[in-house]
Write an enzyme that holds these catalytic residues in place. Structure first.
Site, short mmCIF file in Angstrom:
data_model
loop_
_atom_site.label_atom_id
_atom_site.label_comp_id
_atom_site.label_asym_id
_atom_site.label_seq_id
_atom_site.Cartn_x
_atom_site.Cartn_y
_atom_site.Cartn_z
N LYS A 13 0.83 -1.21 0.00
CA LYS A 13 0.00 0.00 0.00
C LYS A 13 0.86 1.26 0.00
CE LYS A 13 -2.12 -1.00 3.91
NZ LYS A 13 -1.53 -2.29 4.32
N ARG A 88 -9.32 1.04 9.01
CA ARG A 88 -8.96 -0.33 9.37
C ARG A 88 -10.07 -1.02 10.14
NH1 ARG A 88 -3.07 0.69 9.23
NH2 ARG A 88 -1.87 -1.19 9.59
N ARG A 127 11.88 -6.47 4.66
CA ARG A 127 11.91 -5.01 4.84
C ARG A 127 12.76 -4.66 6.07
NH1 ARG A 127 6.06 -2.25 4.94
NH2 ARG A 127 5.88 -2.94 7.07
N ARG A 139 11.51 -0.94 11.52
CA ARG A 139 10.29 -0.61 12.27
C ARG A 139 10.17 -1.56 13.46
NH1 ARG A 139 5.14 0.15 8.35
NH2 ARG A 139 4.21 -0.77 10.20
N ARG A 150 -0.43 -8.35 13.86
CA ARG A 150 -0.92 -7.43 12.81
C ARG A 150 -1.77 -8.16 11.79
NH1 ARG A 150 4.69 -5.27 11.18
NH2 ARG A 150 3.69 -4.01 9.58
P1 AMP Z 1 1.00 0.78 9.20
O1 AMP Z 1 2.18 1.65 8.96
O2 AMP Z 1 -0.20 1.18 8.40
O3 AMP Z 1 1.30 -0.68 9.08
O4 AMP Z 1 0.57 1.03 10.73
C1 AMP Z 1 1.44 0.73 11.79
C2 AMP Z 1 0.65 0.61 13.10
O5 AMP Z 1 0.00 1.84 13.40
C3 AMP Z 1 -0.47 -0.42 13.09
O6 AMP Z 1 -0.02 -1.73 13.36
C4 AMP Z 1 -1.37 0.12 14.19
O7 AMP Z 1 -0.83 -0.13 15.48
C5 AMP Z 1 -1.29 1.61 13.96
N1 AMP Z 1 -2.30 2.08 12.98
C6 AMP Z 1 -2.06 2.61 11.76
N2 AMP Z 1 -3.20 2.94 11.14
C7 AMP Z 1 -4.20 2.59 11.99
C8 AMP Z 1 -5.62 2.65 11.91
N3 AMP Z 1 -6.25 3.14 10.83
N4 AMP Z 1 -6.32 2.18 12.98
C9 AMP Z 1 -5.72 1.71 14.08
N5 AMP Z 1 -4.39 1.59 14.21
C10 AMP Z 1 -3.62 2.04 13.17
#
Ligand code: AMP
Length: 192
Positions: A13, A88, A127, A139, A150
């Site tokens: 994404k 999400r 990654r 990360r 996740r």
């Molecule tokens: P990402 O970079 O999108 O994989 O997000 C990293 C982490 O941020 C996720 O595993 C969640 O802990 C938090 N996070 C990001 N976007 C959301 C969302 N829309 N709702 C809830 N938690 C989020």
């Protein structure tokens, strides 16, 4: 044009969103990036969400909806918004619909990048390894334990959005397993 990129962690994404920013002057709204920035700058909110993120769980709807509301109210996306990692949950999806409606806008496409779990694990652990090899910090949530959480969060809380957007007539599913260029070309075809 406003679009959502839907898919599990590691589906590509962020990569595809970046390409759309460059090729179409769209604005990427990644709640993950916003939350990581809040942590880096040491805000109260950043401190609050750190543990949750590192475990791979979802932060509250209230927090992420607040972040998105702020960005949408500021505006400035010439070519429209790419929602990356948001919504999400179903509550977030409803909130996004309401926010866009308030601003007199709508959602054009929810694009699902479909992939399989084994590829995701390989990509995400790759990654982390790439970051370390480049002398960067991986990360905190790119490890096997958080990744399981996740993925489970994705299947339990986020994957129902596929049905939700299908029912609204907004969903397009693409094969997310191709090369970055192939996936980008598929997205370009959808957007026209
Ligand atoms: P990402 O970079 O999108 O994989 O997000 C990293 C982490 O941020 C996720 O595993 C969640 O802990 C938090 N996070 C990001 N976007 C959301 C969302 N829309 N709702 C809830 N938690 C989020």
């Amino acid at each position: 044009m406003n679009i959502i990129l839907l898919g599990p962690p590691g589906a590509g994404k962020g990569t595809q969103a970046q390409r759309l920013v460059e090729s179409r002057d769209m604005m990427q709204l990644s709640t993950g990036d916003m939350l990581r920035a809040a942590r880096t700058s040491g805000t109260e909110m950043g401190k609050m969400v750190a543990g949750v993120m590192d475990r791979g769980e979802l932060v509250t709807d209230e927090i992420v909806i607040g972040l998105i509301r702020e960005k949408l109210e500021t505006g400035g996306a010439k070519g429209g918004y790419i929602f990356d990692g948001f919504p999400r949950t179903l509550a977030q999806a409803d909130a996004l619909g309401a926010l866009l409606a308030e601003l007199g806008q709508n959602l054009d496409y929810a694009i699902e990048l479909a992939v399989n779990d084994e590829i995701l694990v390989t990509r995400i652990l790759g990654r982390a390894a790439d970051a370390i090899a480049a002398g960067e910090t991986a990360r905190a949530d790119d490890n096997e334990e958080s990744l399981k959480t996740r993925l489970m969060a994705y299947y339990k809380q986020t994957s129902p959005l596929i049905g939700y957007y299908h029912a609204k007539g907004d969903l397009t599913s693409l094969n997310g397993l191709g090369t970055m260029d192939a996936v980008a070309a598929d997205i370009a075809r959808v957007l026209g």
